[in-house]
Scaffold this active site. Structure first.
Site, PDB file in Angstrom:
ATOM      1  N   TYR A   1      48.719  40.978  44.510  1.00 19.08           N
ATOM      2  CA  TYR A   1      49.585  40.189  43.961  1.00 19.08           C
ATOM      3  C   TYR A   1      50.529  41.136  42.932  1.00 19.08           C
ATOM      4  O   TYR A   1      50.298  41.949  42.247  1.00 19.08           O
ATOM      5  CB  TYR A   1      48.826  39.296  42.709  1.00 19.08           C
ATOM      6  CG  TYR A   1      49.815  38.504  41.922  1.00 19.08           C
ATOM      7  CD1 TYR A   1      50.356  37.304  42.409  1.00 19.08           C
ATOM      8  CD2 TYR A   1      49.855  38.928  40.511  1.00 19.08           C
ATOM      9  CE1 TYR A   1      51.057  36.705  41.494  1.00 19.08           C
ATOM     10  CE2 TYR A   1      50.620  37.829  39.833  1.00 19.08           C
ATOM     11  CZ  TYR A   1      51.299  36.974  40.339  1.00 19.08           C
ATOM     12  OH  TYR A   1      52.155  36.066  39.544  1.00 19.08           O
TER      13      TYR A   1
ATOM     14  N   ASP B   1      52.659  49.581  41.865  1.00 15.74           N
ATOM     15  CA  ASP B   1      52.892  48.492  40.823  1.00 15.74           C
ATOM     16  C   ASP B   1      51.767  48.822  39.679  1.00 15.74           C
ATOM     17  O   ASP B   1      50.467  48.578  39.883  1.00 15.74           O
ATOM     18  CB  ASP B   1      52.527  47.279  41.348  1.00 15.74           C
ATOM     19  CG  ASP B   1      52.464  45.870  40.571  1.00 15.74           C
ATOM     20  OD1 ASP B   1      52.517  46.173  39.264  1.00 15.74           O
ATOM     21  OD2 ASP B   1      52.686  44.720  41.003  1.00 15.74           O
TER      22      ASP B   1
ATOM     23  N   LYS C   1      53.890  43.953  31.235  1.00  8.20           N
ATOM     24  CA  LYS C   1      52.907  43.545  30.262  1.00  8.20           C
ATOM     25  C   LYS C   1      52.717  44.454  29.064  1.00  8.20           C
ATOM     26  O   LYS C   1      53.635  44.064  28.211  1.00  8.20           O
ATOM     27  CB  LYS C   1      51.446  43.645  31.103  1.00  8.20           C
ATOM     28  CG  LYS C   1      51.314  42.702  32.358  1.00  8.20           C
ATOM     29  CD  LYS C   1      49.930  42.164  32.655  1.00  8.20           C
ATOM     30  CE  LYS C   1      49.926  41.539  34.015  1.00  8.20           C
ATOM     31  NZ  LYS C   1      49.706  40.194  33.825  1.00  8.20           N
TER      32      LYS C   1
HETATM   33  C1  PLP Z   1      49.916  43.941  39.421  1.00 10.47           C
HETATM   34  C2  PLP Z   1      50.882  42.742  38.894  1.00 10.47           C
HETATM   35  N1  PLP Z   1      52.210  42.779  39.317  1.00 10.47           N
HETATM   36  C3  PLP Z   1      53.128  41.983  38.873  1.00 10.47           C
HETATM   37  C4  PLP Z   1      52.883  41.021  38.141  1.00 10.47           C
HETATM   38  C5  PLP Z   1      53.826  39.996  37.612  1.00 10.47           C
HETATM   39  O1  PLP Z   1      53.934  40.055  36.279  1.00 10.47           O
HETATM   40  P1  PLP Z   1      54.797  38.938  35.582  1.00 10.47           P
HETATM   41  O2  PLP Z   1      53.718  37.687  35.201  1.00 10.47           O
HETATM   42  O3  PLP Z   1      55.116  39.514  34.054  1.00 10.47           O
HETATM   43  O4  PLP Z   1      55.917  38.253  36.279  1.00 10.47           O
HETATM   44  C6  PLP Z   1      51.397  40.693  37.729  1.00 10.47           C
HETATM   45  C7  PLP Z   1      51.275  39.737  36.789  1.00 10.47           C
HETATM   46  O5  PLP Z   1      49.726  39.429  36.527  1.00 10.47           O
HETATM   47  C8  PLP Z   1      50.650  41.640  38.117  1.00 10.47           C
HETATM   48  O6  PLP Z   1      49.361  41.757  37.618  1.00 10.47           O
END
Ligand code: PLP
Length: 460
Positions: free
Chosen positions: A159, A261, A288
């Site tokens: 994700y 990521d 985050k």
């Molecule tokens: C690994 C990862 N990448 C990207 C995102 C997306 O972040 P946002 O919710 O701030 O758009 C998340 C969100 O949970 C995530 O866990």
């Protein structure tokens, strides 16, 4: 698989929940008139209605009915300092009277950027945006621009937010997703153009050979391999020893970039998972925790790659955003990172280790072969006897059991993700971890007949 007992128990637990949360129910009914299904965020919606939180302090949150919970969700790992940490409240409170956001850079963005560049081995330069979604979207675009190649390999179940480019094979139906060692890339939702799946070959996590096969198959066409160092939303699935190193070697060998990521995993060490595992990517997406509780995202990388955005260079690429570098997010982020030093992180990771051990022991005491996976200060419970090393292993855990656990834990004052994820925040004490273990133990006792019916292989 019969599930009458499970259904019964779910119904019963939902009725208890409704009785405990009448104000949340009222709020939900009101919300349904202005928001589709009363919802504006899929991850916080659950049946019969989501819980409305009124306030939080430290590790504790309180709902509209005055029920209090130990918060093991922390807004999906983003609130590493818990709620209303004095350092954040003070810094943001002091800044607020001077205005919120300006059509001009603010010194706070430089201060946060300096902290991030100093901490993260793979980040020489960083750019801010407003969410993790944007951060990964920019990371992938950057890789395509820098290499001039079209394909980005991602992991099945990975994700990376909600952009069209990355909503490929996030929760695919395993029956339709092809063989486990060569999954099909499938658009996650209606509305995502099929062409995006064609430029996103998919590999199983923890399988470097599968990535190598894709690199061979698409030789000269791959811009990057994108992954979380630990798969977060897929179920807190850690990398097996040597896996990330192997991907680093392969990406160099095949002339493409490695993108991490680290939107969730940056909390694993002061330098993120990349410092913890000793593997430095070319591009890193973050988010985050760096916003200290405010909306945030960031993309960083080597000086050379990031110079694509340098407005002083010919042919530079534009990167806009009304709220990019929002001063309050920058200020809260600086305050957070200043508290989150090595000692604070060591303590988080230690507590998470104790929680993992406690939950595993609870499974064992009930004679259940359930799994608890995790790394750093993030973990996930799985109702499956299979070892969970990738998306398909996590998918074998029946979702209704995790849903039931979530409601039963809420009843016992433990707030978690509905998918069975927990994480630790700075204000938590060892006694909080103990409370979570005791509540989990109690839930397993209640769930036992339903587990025996739904996943008999878990017992024994
Ligand atoms: C690994 C990862 N990448 C990207 C995102 C997306 O972040 P946002 O919710 O701030 O758009 C998340 C969100 O949970 C995530 O866990």
């Amino acid at each position: 698989m019969g599930d009458a007992l499970l259904e019964n128990l779910l119904q019963k637990t939902q009725s208890t929940y409704v009785q405990r949360t009448p104000r949340s129910q009222q709020a939900h009914q009101r919300a349904r008139l202005a928001l589709p299904g009363g919802d504006t965020r899929s991850s916080t919606y659950f049946k019969p209605h989501p819980v409305y939180i009124a306030r939080g302090s430290g590790a504790v949150i309180e709902d509209l009915d005055g029920n209090r919970y130990l918060d093991f969700l922390n807004n999906y790992t983003s609130l590493v300092l818990g709620h209303a940490h004095p350092a954040v409240v003070e810094a943001v409170g002091a800044a607020l009277p001077d205005g919120t956001v300006f059509g001009a850079p603010h010194l706070a963005q430089v201060e946060l950027a300096e902290r991030i560049c100093a901490r993260m081995p793979g980040i020489d330069l960083v750019r801010f945006c407003n969410s993790g979604t944007e951060a990964v979207m920019y990371a992938v675009r950057l890789a395509r621009i820098y290499t001039g190649k079209p394909l980005v390999i991602k992991m099945e179940g990975g994700y990376h937010g909600t952009s069209d480019v990355l909503e490929i094979s996030v929760h695919p139906d395993v029956a339709k997703a092809g063989p486990p060692d060569k999954p099909l890339p499938l658009p996650e939702s209606r509305g995502i153009p099929p062409g995006l799946a064609e430029v996103s070959p998919v590999a199983p996590f923890n399988d470097a050979e599968a990535v190598q096969d894709l690199l061979e198959e698409h030789r000269g066409q791959v811009a990057a391999v994108l992954l979380e160092p630990m798969m977060g939303s897929a179920g807190a699935i850690p990398p097996q020893p040597g896996y990330l190193q192997k991907l680093r070697e392969l990406t160099r060998q095949y002339g493409c970039l490695l993108i991490f990521d680290e939107v969730q995993t940056m909390r694993f060490s002061p330098g993120g998972a990349q410092a913890l595992y000793g593997v430095v990517p070319d591009i890193t997406a973050i988010g985050k925790i760096i916003g200290g509780g405010f909306p945030i995202g960031g993309v960083g990388g080597t000086r050379e790659i990031m110079s694509v955005y340098d407005p002083e260079k010919p042919g530079s690429v534009s990167h806009g955003g009304t709220f990019n570098g929002h001063p309050l997010a920058m200020i809260a982020g600086c305050a957070t990172l200043d508290v989150l030093d090595q000692a604070a992180i060591d303590r988080l990771n230690l507590l998470a280790g104790k929680l993992i051990q406690g939950l595993r022991e609870a499974f064992a005491q009930h004679g259940m072969r359930g799994q608890v996976t995790g790394a750093g200060s993030i973990l996930n419970v799985h109702f499956t006897p299979q070892s969970v090393v990738n998306y398909r292993g996590a998918e074998s855990s029946p979702e209704p059991l995790t849903r039931l656990l979530h409601l039963l834990l809420l009843e016992r004052g433990i707030y978690t993700a509905k998918r069975g994820m927990l994480n630790i925040s700075v204000p938590m004490a060892e006694s909080d971890v103990q409370k979570a273990v005791e509540a989990f133990d109690d839930c397993l006792a209640v769930m036992r007949p339903a587990i025996a019916e739904a996943v008999p292989e878990l017992l024994g």
